[in-house]
Scaffold this motif. Structure first.
Motif, mmCIF file in Angstrom:
data_model
loop_
_atom_site.group_PDB
_atom_site.id
_atom_site.type_symbol
_atom_site.label_atom_id
_atom_site.label_comp_id
_atom_site.label_asym_id
_atom_site.label_seq_id
_atom_site.Cartn_x
_atom_site.Cartn_y
_atom_site.Cartn_z
ATOM 1 N N TRP A 57 42.424 47.513 55.936
ATOM 2 C CA TRP A 57 42.425 46.827 57.235
ATOM 3 C C TRP A 57 41.012 46.360 57.597
ATOM 4 O O TRP A 57 40.818 45.217 58.003
ATOM 5 N N ILE A 58 40.019 47.238 57.414
ATOM 6 C CA ILE A 58 38.628 46.864 57.707
ATOM 7 C C ILE A 58 38.172 45.754 56.762
ATOM 8 O O ILE A 58 37.567 44.774 57.176
ATOM 9 N N TYR A 59 38.484 45.893 55.478
ATOM 10 C CA TYR A 59 38.054 44.911 54.487
ATOM 11 C C TYR A 59 38.697 43.548 54.752
ATOM 12 O O TYR A 59 38.033 42.513 54.637
ATOM 13 N N GLU A 60 39.969 43.535 55.121
ATOM 14 C CA GLU A 60 40.639 42.260 55.411
ATOM 15 C C GLU A 60 40.012 41.560 56.605
ATOM 16 O O GLU A 60 40.024 40.332 56.690
ATOM 17 N N ARG A 61 39.477 42.301 57.553
ATOM 18 C CA ARG A 61 38.841 41.703 58.733
ATOM 19 C C ARG A 61 37.507 41.041 58.359
ATOM 20 O O ARG A 61 37.108 40.057 58.950
ATOM 21 N N THR A 62 36.844 41.595 57.371
ATOM 22 C CA THR A 62 35.552 41.040 56.974
ATOM 23 C C THR A 62 35.666 40.074 55.791
ATOM 24 O O THR A 62 34.807 39.233 55.597
ATOM 25 N N HIS A 63 36.707 40.225 54.974
ATOM 26 C CA HIS A 63 36.953 39.364 53.810
ATOM 27 C C HIS A 63 38.425 38.946 53.835
ATOM 28 O O HIS A 63 39.269 39.631 53.258
ATOM 29 N N PRO A 64 38.740 37.842 54.477
ATOM 30 C CA PRO A 64 40.145 37.459 54.678
ATOM 31 C C PRO A 64 40.970 37.316 53.398
ATOM 32 O O PRO A 64 42.155 37.553 53.406
ATOM 33 N N ALA A 65 40.375 36.962 52.294
ATOM 34 C CA ALA A 65 41.135 36.773 51.056
ATOM 35 C C ALA A 65 40.983 38.003 50.160
ATOM 36 O O ALA A 65 40.240 38.009 49.192
ATOM 37 N N LEU A 66 41.677 39.087 50.521
ATOM 38 C CA LEU A 66 41.631 40.307 49.723
ATOM 39 C C LEU A 66 42.317 40.047 48.391
ATOM 40 O O LEU A 66 43.488 39.705 48.336
ATOM 41 N N SER A 67 41.578 40.172 47.331
ATOM 42 C CA SER A 67 42.145 39.877 46.016
ATOM 43 C C SER A 67 43.036 41.021 45.552
ATOM 44 O O SER A 67 42.858 42.173 45.919
ATOM 45 N N TYR A 68 43.987 40.661 44.705
ATOM 46 C CA TYR A 68 44.897 41.659 44.148
ATOM 47 C C TYR A 68 44.121 42.641 43.289
ATOM 48 O O TYR A 68 44.394 43.828 43.280
ATOM 49 N N MET A 69 43.124 42.145 42.562
ATOM 50 C CA MET A 69 42.324 43.015 41.719
ATOM 51 C C MET A 69 41.566 44.037 42.556
ATOM 52 O O MET A 69 41.528 45.220 42.231
ATOM 53 N N TRP A 70 40.975 43.609 43.666
ATOM 54 C CA TRP A 70 40.231 44.529 44.522
ATOM 55 C C TRP A 70 41.181 45.583 45.069
ATOM 56 O O TRP A 70 40.851 46.764 45.122
ATOM 57 N N SER A 71 42.366 45.185 45.454
ATOM 58 C CA SER A 71 43.358 46.109 45.979
ATOM 59 C C SER A 71 43.758 47.136 44.919
ATOM 60 O O SER A 71 43.887 48.327 45.207
ATOM 61 N N ALA A 72 43.953 46.688 43.671
ATOM 62 C CA ALA A 72 44.309 47.607 42.589
ATOM 63 C C ALA A 72 43.162 48.571 42.297
ATOM 64 O O ALA A 72 43.381 49.770 42.081
ATOM 65 N N LEU A 73 41.930 48.073 42.320
ATOM 66 C CA LEU A 73 40.782 48.960 42.094
ATOM 67 C C LEU A 73 40.631 49.974 43.225
ATOM 68 O O LEU A 73 40.259 51.118 42.987
ATOM 69 N N LEU A 74 40.943 49.571 44.430
ATOM 70 C CA LEU A 74 40.933 50.508 45.556
ATOM 71 C C LEU A 74 41.968 51.608 45.319
ATOM 72 O O LEU A 74 41.712 52.787 45.585
ATOM 73 N N GLY A 75 43.117 51.229 44.775
ATOM 74 C CA GLY A 75 44.132 52.221 44.424
ATOM 75 C C GLY A 75 43.622 53.214 43.397
ATOM 76 O O GLY A 75 43.878 54.418 43.493
ATOM 77 N N VAL A 76 42.878 52.734 42.416
ATOM 78 C CA VAL A 76 42.283 53.620 41.410
ATOM 79 C C VAL A 76 41.338 54.620 42.081
ATOM 80 O O VAL A 76 41.379 55.820 41.804
ATOM 81 N N ILE A 77 40.501 54.120 42.974
ATOM 82 C CA ILE A 77 39.537 55.000 43.664
ATOM 83 C C ILE A 77 40.264 56.070 44.460
ATOM 84 O O ILE A 77 39.922 57.261 44.389
ATOM 85 N N PHE A 78 41.299 55.681 45.187
ATOM 86 C CA PHE A 78 42.015 56.670 45.992
ATOM 87 C C PHE A 78 42.792 57.658 45.127
ATOM 88 O O PHE A 78 42.901 58.827 45.480
ATOM 89 N N TRP A 79 43.317 57.226 43.983
ATOM 90 C CA TRP A 79 43.969 58.181 43.082
ATOM 91 C C TRP A 79 42.953 59.174 42.532
ATOM 92 O O TRP A 79 43.250 60.361 42.384
ATOM 93 N N LEU A 80 41.752 58.711 42.227
ATOM 94 C CA LEU A 80 40.714 59.629 41.746
ATOM 95 C C LEU A 80 40.340 60.641 42.829
ATOM 96 O O LEU A 80 40.133 61.819 42.544
ATOM 97 N N VAL A 81 40.257 60.171 44.067
ATOM 98 C CA VAL A 81 40.005 61.085 45.189
ATOM 99 C C VAL A 81 41.136 62.095 45.300
ATOM 100 O O VAL A 81 40.898 63.295 45.505
#
Length: 188
Positions: A57-81
């Motif tokens: 939500w924060i990232y979409e407010r600052t970068h309107p075109a959230l890429s699918y790749m960035w979203s998938a990498l965010l998923g990787v980070i949260f799974w590691l957490v």
């Protein structure tokens, strides 16, 4: 020759060893499947669901075109957490916050002890690693490096892992329990 007869020249049966001790006789009852499911949902929402949605939500407010790749990498980070959260709490307490709220805990199959050290981390990694790899696979798919069936297959592997406890006998172990030689029991 039947599987329970010794092999020629050997006193051991083909399947199993009768002298191997089973689980302790004073083991608490196995955790109900629905308690295990609710515990995972609680942990997932608390560690991955809410934080990742806030970050997106924060990232979409600052970068309107959230890429699918960035979203998938965010998923990787949260799974590691999530693997870190699960591994740390299992090795130090035998239960996550979700398991604590559902009054269940993880113990070693052979003696019910805390899965301290390697077994707790192995269990956490075996549970979360397919999610990490699927997320990385979707990121690579987004840049046309991998075909979509690879991350999809990893997602199916994760699903098989968690559903395994539905037909496993006698300890209702998921594959991540089998890998770490753990069992989930009632803590009431």
């Amino acid at each position: 020759m039947s599987p329970d007869q010794p092999m020629p020249g050997s006193e051991e049966p083909l399947w199993g060893k009768p002298d191997v001790p089973g689980p302790p006789t004073d083991m608490p009852p196995l955790a109900a499947r629905w308690r295990r499911l609710l515990a995972r949902i609680i942990d997932y929402v608390m560690i991955i669901g809410v934080p990742s949605n806030v970050v997106v939500w924060i990232y979409e407010r600052t970068h309107p075109a959230l890429s699918y790749m960035w979203s998938a990498l965010l998923g990787v980070i949260f799974w590691l957490v999530y693997i870190g959260y699960d591994g740390y709490l299992l090795t130090t307490r035998g239960r996550t916050f979700g398991k604590q709220w559902m009054k269940i805990q993880v113990g070693m199959l052979h003696d019910g002890s805390l899965p301290a050290g390697w077994p707790g981390w192995l269990r956490a990694a075996a549970y979360g690693l397919p999610g990490v790899l699927a997320g990385a696979g979707w990121a690579l798919w987004a840049i046309n490096v991998l075909p979509a069936f690879v991350p999809s297959a990893l997602g199916i592997l994760w699903l098989i892992n968690v559903l395994w406890l539905l037909w496993d006998k006698p300890y209702q172990q998921a594959l991540h329990d089998k890998v770490a030689k753990t069992v989930v029991v009632s803590a009431q």
